[in-house]
Write an enzyme that holds these catalytic residues in place. Structure first.
Site, PDB file in Angstrom:
ATOM      1  NE  ARG A  23      -1.431  -1.404   3.700  1.00  0.00           N
ATOM      2  CZ  ARG A  23      -1.589  -1.240   5.016  1.00  0.00           C
ATOM      3  NH1 ARG A  23      -2.753  -0.831   5.502  1.00  0.00           N
ATOM      4  NH2 ARG A  23      -0.588  -1.476   5.833  1.00  0.00           N
ATOM      5  CD  GLN A  47       3.474  29.980  15.503  1.00  0.00           C
ATOM      6  OE1 GLN A  47       3.461  30.631  16.546  1.00  0.00           O
ATOM      7  NE2 GLN A  47       3.730  30.523  14.329  1.00  0.00           N
ATOM      8  CG  ASN A  49       4.992  28.589  11.559  1.00  0.00           C
ATOM      9  OD1 ASN A  49       3.883  28.638  12.079  1.00  0.00           O
ATOM     10  ND2 ASN A  49       5.975  29.393  11.914  1.00  0.00           N
ATOM     11  NE  ARG A  59      10.643  29.969   1.552  1.00  0.00           N
ATOM     12  CZ  ARG A  59       9.610  30.803   1.523  1.00  0.00           C
ATOM     13  NH1 ARG A  59       9.449  31.703   2.463  1.00  0.00           N
ATOM     14  NH2 ARG A  59       8.735  30.731   0.547  1.00  0.00           N
ATOM     15  CG  HIS A  62      15.048  32.988   8.879  1.00  0.00           C
ATOM     16  ND1 HIS A  62      14.111  32.461   8.027  1.00  0.00           N
ATOM     17  CD2 HIS A  62      15.559  34.082   8.248  1.00  0.00           C
ATOM     18  CE1 HIS A  62      14.055  33.192   6.930  1.00  0.00           C
ATOM     19  NE2 HIS A  62      14.925  34.185   7.035  1.00  0.00           N
ATOM     20  CE  LYS A  72      13.457  28.408  13.526  1.00  0.00           C
ATOM     21  NZ  LYS A  72      13.989  29.085  12.350  1.00  0.00           N
ATOM     22  CG  HIS A 119      16.623  26.054   9.857  1.00  0.00           C
ATOM     23  ND1 HIS A 119      15.541  26.384   9.059  1.00  0.00           N
ATOM     24  CD2 HIS A 119      16.944  24.784   9.560  1.00  0.00           C
ATOM     25  CE1 HIS A 119      15.226  25.326   8.322  1.00  0.00           C
ATOM     26  NE2 HIS A 119      16.058  24.346   8.601  1.00  0.00           N
ATOM     27  CE1 TYR A 132      11.423  26.504   8.977  1.00  0.00           C
ATOM     28  CE2 TYR A 132       9.309  26.725   7.872  1.00  0.00           C
ATOM     29  CZ  TYR A 132      10.685  26.893   7.882  1.00  0.00           C
ATOM     30  OH  TYR A 132      11.306  27.452   6.805  1.00  0.00           O
ATOM     31  CG  ASP A 169      16.021  35.709   4.109  1.00  0.00           C
ATOM     32  OD1 ASP A 169      15.900  36.096   5.284  1.00  0.00           O
ATOM     33  OD2 ASP A 169      15.471  34.671   3.681  1.00  0.00           O
TER      34      ASP A 169
END
Length: 197
Positions: A23, A47, A49, A59, A62, A72, A119, A132, A169
């Site tokens: 499957r 949280q 994201n 990206r 941060h 994270k 990161h 995240y 950035d």
């Protein structure tokens, strides 16, 4: 799941055991009890994201100031990406050291990023989606951004054409500028860690 520490102390790569049959497959994406056993302290999600990116989008780098701080747990849920964590903890013996991993949806591999560590990632496919799981909620004004193309960091992004960057950035300070401006947090004493699972 297999948990291995990276070249950045306190950051871990988590590789799930996958169960395959006709499957498809099944795996546990996050087990906080097993992660906490390795970390030696709680990891409580506050949280979650998601971001989607087209191929060659860069990206990061941060992080979040302390307080409030933010750990994270990042996974790639669609596509593939080159993930980089950078030690930005002032006073850390590995300040400026980085770790690079490729994450993709098929492997289910994840990276745990502790507080004080930056990161970022480069999307390797169109419609790459990253998840995240965060230890704190968003607090305006606490974001720390470092230019991902800072020549002093010389991060091995591996792009072959100029990457797509946000204005934020592209205009972010270098690590030296962030350090002289007092934006980076001092290293906190690590909790005793247990042997990885």
């Amino acid at each position: 799941m297999r948990v291995e520490e990276t070249a950045v102390p306190g950051s871990y790569v988590v590789t799930p055991e996958q169960l395959h049959d006709r499957r498809g497959n099944f795996y546990e994406g996050l087990r906080t009890d097993l992660l906490e056993e390795v970390l030696g302290h709680p990891f409580t999600p506050r949280q979650i994201n998601y971001s989607t990116s087209r191929r060659n989008t860069l990206r990061g780098i941060h992080g979040v100031a302390r307080p409030p701080g933010q750990a994270k747990y990042v996974t790639c849920v669609r596509g593939a990406l080159r993930d980089i964590v950078v030690d930005l903890r002032v006073g850390s013996p590995t300040f400026g050291r980085y770790s690079v991993r490729e994450l993709d949806a098929a492997s289910g591999r994840a990276v745990y990023v502790p507080e004080g560590v930056g990161h970022g990632f480069l999307a390797l496919t169109d419609d790459t989606c990253i998840c995240y799981v965060l230890s704190s909620t968003y607090v305006p004004g606490t974001q720390i951004d470092i230019n991902p193309l800072d020549p002093d960091l010389a991060l091995p992004w591996g792009f072959t054409e100029p990457p797509l960057l946000s204005d934020k950035d592209a205009e972010a300070p270098s690590v030296a500028q962030a350090l002289s401006a007092g934006l980076l947090a001092r290293r906190q004493e690590d909790s005793p860690r247990r042997v990885p699972l």
